[in-house]
Design a protein around this motif. Structure first.
Motif, PDB file in Angstrom:
ATOM      1  N   VAL A 265       0.961  -1.232  -0.078  1.00 58.24           N
ATOM      2  CA  VAL A 265       0.405  -0.070  -0.324  1.00 58.24           C
ATOM      3  C   VAL A 265       0.891   1.603   0.064  1.00 58.24           C
ATOM      4  O   VAL A 265       1.686   0.961   0.274  1.00 58.24           O
ATOM      5  CB  VAL A 265      -0.692   0.128   1.655  1.00 58.24           C
ATOM      6  N   ARG A 266       0.694   1.682  -0.768  1.00 53.16           N
ATOM      7  CA  ARG A 266       0.967   3.735  -0.815  1.00 53.16           C
ATOM      8  C   ARG A 266      -0.203   4.569  -1.058  1.00 53.16           C
ATOM      9  O   ARG A 266      -1.133   4.991  -1.260  1.00 53.16           O
ATOM     10  CB  ARG A 266       2.048   4.130  -1.671  1.00 53.16           C
ATOM     11  N   LEU A 267      -0.129   5.729   0.140  1.00 51.47           N
ATOM     12  CA  LEU A 267      -0.717   6.296  -0.239  1.00 51.47           C
ATOM     13  C   LEU A 267      -0.553   7.857  -0.716  1.00 51.47           C
ATOM     14  O   LEU A 267      -0.360   8.706   0.196  1.00 51.47           O
ATOM     15  CB  LEU A 267      -1.806   6.417   1.290  1.00 51.47           C
ATOM     16  N   ASN A 268      -0.476   7.970  -1.923  1.00 47.94           N
ATOM     17  CA  ASN A 268      -0.137   9.587  -2.690  1.00 47.94           C
ATOM     18  C   ASN A 268      -1.294  10.759  -2.849  1.00 47.94           C
ATOM     19  O   ASN A 268      -2.545   9.846  -3.459  1.00 47.94           O
ATOM     20  CB  ASN A 268       0.384   8.990  -3.988  1.00 47.94           C
ATOM     21  N   LEU A 291      -0.743   2.864  10.029  1.00 50.48           N
ATOM     22  CA  LEU A 291      -0.569   4.516   9.573  1.00 50.48           C
ATOM     23  C   LEU A 291       1.159   4.665   9.801  1.00 50.48           C
ATOM     24  O   LEU A 291       2.097   4.782   8.788  1.00 50.48           O
ATOM     25  CB  LEU A 291      -0.925   5.605  10.106  1.00 50.48           C
ATOM     26  N   HIS A 292       1.662   4.523  11.301  1.00 52.86           N
ATOM     27  CA  HIS A 292       2.680   4.030  11.770  1.00 52.86           C
ATOM     28  C   HIS A 292       3.603   3.812  10.371  1.00 52.86           C
ATOM     29  O   HIS A 292       4.554   3.471   9.874  1.00 52.86           O
ATOM     30  CB  HIS A 292       3.297   3.804  12.537  1.00 52.86           C
ATOM     31  N   ILE A 297       7.232   1.410   5.828  1.00 49.76           N
ATOM     32  CA  ILE A 297       7.549   1.321   4.225  1.00 49.76           C
ATOM     33  C   ILE A 297       8.905   2.371   3.230  1.00 49.76           C
ATOM     34  O   ILE A 297       8.724   1.689   2.610  1.00 49.76           O
ATOM     35  CB  ILE A 297       6.159   0.173   3.684  1.00 49.76           C
ATOM     36  N   HIS A 298       8.100   3.278   3.507  1.00 47.09           N
ATOM     37  CA  HIS A 298       7.845   4.428   2.489  1.00 47.09           C
ATOM     38  C   HIS A 298       8.832   6.066   3.140  1.00 47.09           C
ATOM     39  O   HIS A 298       8.265   6.950   3.113  1.00 47.09           O
ATOM     40  CB  HIS A 298       6.912   4.669   1.700  1.00 47.09           C
ATOM     41  N   GLU A 316      12.443  -3.469   6.702  1.00 42.91           N
ATOM     42  CA  GLU A 316      11.409  -4.650   6.757  1.00 42.91           C
ATOM     43  C   GLU A 316      10.863  -5.182   6.448  1.00 42.91           C
ATOM     44  O   GLU A 316      10.756  -6.996   6.378  1.00 42.91           O
ATOM     45  CB  GLU A 316      12.432  -4.723   9.155  1.00 42.91           C
ATOM     46  N   PHE A 317       9.785  -4.701   6.789  1.00 36.57           N
ATOM     47  CA  PHE A 317       8.438  -4.880   6.718  1.00 36.57           C
ATOM     48  C   PHE A 317       9.036  -5.410   5.427  1.00 36.57           C
ATOM     49  O   PHE A 317       7.925  -6.465   5.365  1.00 36.57           O
ATOM     50  CB  PHE A 317       7.554  -4.235   6.632  1.00 36.57           C
ATOM     51  N   ALA A 318       9.523  -4.259   4.246  1.00 33.94           N
ATOM     52  CA  ALA A 318       8.685  -4.871   2.899  1.00 33.94           C
ATOM     53  C   ALA A 318       9.846  -5.833   2.842  1.00 33.94           C
ATOM     54  O   ALA A 318       9.436  -6.796   1.500  1.00 33.94           O
ATOM     55  CB  ALA A 318       9.448  -3.582   2.224  1.00 33.94           C
TER      56      ALA A 318
END
Length: 357
Positions: A265-268, A291-292, A297-298, A316-318
């Motif tokens: 997910v990315r929230l542009n 949200l944190h 991730i980004h 790490e998550f990615a």
């Protein structure tokens, strides 16, 4: 962040200001109180269908992160209402909001079929796969009535032109007759979006999409009909569906899927505010955590536009998500491979008729 009760049956919980508008609109509490006293709704909850007549329909895709070269979207806006949808931002170019407007104001390209036919019958056109749809779902609810996607598929069949399909709607099964004919010449591939195996998660993330049960049945029915089908688990959202990778890949493999892909997910743009408002209403106990983790991730932001990184994230998550998909493919999808779409037949059908010599 806007107040008010959760709007059932919709993803976005309001309209965000359009970045291209000179003026901004705000609903005041006095008006809300008046509507409540009168028994009226603050906003019209109905979906509006708006006819449009564009000059072109096939879009060249220039992003290096997206695995398609050309796309075709018969509809702009999407009643499915997926809260995370990257296409929401594109609605602002039409003068609408990326919030509720995206789900309630659906622009229909009435001349889509004639534009496609003109494009692919041109002597200058060289056949390359065209994907339905790279932006909004070509099988969203209004398609059941208008049948534009079905007519587009008939056009692709007439000209023996390769086509890809991305959808999360079981309505695609209505067109099995055309899809079978396309598949006989290796002219079609379907990507079905399955974000979760949990119906409650699906219901709040993607309120007007087909149920998980229906989507799994669709994978199985397409596969049994000889139509190559893969699955997109998109997007992976930390602490919402990130724990489902292994069981989901196992389940779709049982149903006959040939492969699986994913994005994180990315929230542009406006989607960051829309998603944040939604999660504080639907998952208040998890909102801060989710949200944190998205920010981690980004590079510390909900918004990520970096080519090569934005779709998969970093950190790490990615890395954990990437590793899980590698293991899942090896365990459940080993030796499965989707066939390459056939681009060689089209030249002989440029005028809609098979050439004898």
């Amino acid at each position: 962040m806007q107040n008010g009760e959760y709007i059932k049956g919709r993803g976005a919980q309001g309209n965000r200001s359009n970045r291209f508008d000179e003026h901004q609109h705000e609903i005041l509490d006095d008006f809300r109180n008046y509507c409540s006293a009168e028994g009226d709704e603050v906003r019209d909850s109905k979906t509006s269908i708006i006819d449009t007549f564009p000059k072109s329909i096939v879009n060249k895709v220039t992003s290096p992160d997206i695995g398609m070269e050309y796309s075709l979207n018969p509809y702009q806006g999407c009643e499915h209402g997926c809260i995370y949808c990257y296409a929401r931002n594109s609605h602002e170019y039409w003068g609408y909001s990326a919030g509720l407007d995206f789900e309630q104001k659906i622009l229909v390209k009435k001349n889509a079929v004639s534009l496609l036919e003109k494009k692919i019958s041109s002597p200058r056109w060289e056949a390359k796969p065209i994907v339905l749809s790279g932006n909004t779902d070509c099988y969203q609810p209004i398609e059941k009535k208008l049948k534009i996607t079905r007519s587009l598929l008939q056009c692709f069949l007439k000209y023996r032109h390769p086509v890809g399909i991305i959808t999360k709607n079981a309505l695609i099964q209505r067109d099995l007759d055309i899809l079978r004919e396309l598949a006989q010449d290796n002219l079609v591939h379907v990507n079905l979006s399955v974000t979760s195996l949990e119906e409650e998660t699906r219901r709040i993330l993607e309120p007007r999409t087909a149920s998980i049960k229906k989507r799994l049945e669709t994978i199985e029915n397409l596969s049994n009909a000889g139509i190559p089908v893969s699955v997109m688990m998109a997007p992976i959202i930390p602490a919402i569906n990130s724990h489902e990778i292994m069981p989901l890949v196992k389940e779709i493999a049982k149903r006959g899927a040939l492969g699986v892909g994913y994005t994180i997910v990315r929230l542009n743009g406006a989607i960051g505010e829309i998603f944040s408002e939604w999660i504080y209403k639907t998952m208040p106990d998890r909102a801060e955590k989710v949200l944190h983790q998205i920010k981690n991730i980004h590079g510390g932001s909900l918004n990520d536009s970096r080519f090569g990184i934005r779709m998969k994230g970093e950190g790490e998550f990615a890395a954990q998500v990437s590793q899980q998909f590698k293991i899942a493919r090896k365990l459940y999808l080993k030796d499965r491979k989707k066939p390459r779409l056939n681009c060689k037949l089209h030249e002989s059908y440029k005028d809609g008729q098979m050439k004898l010599f």
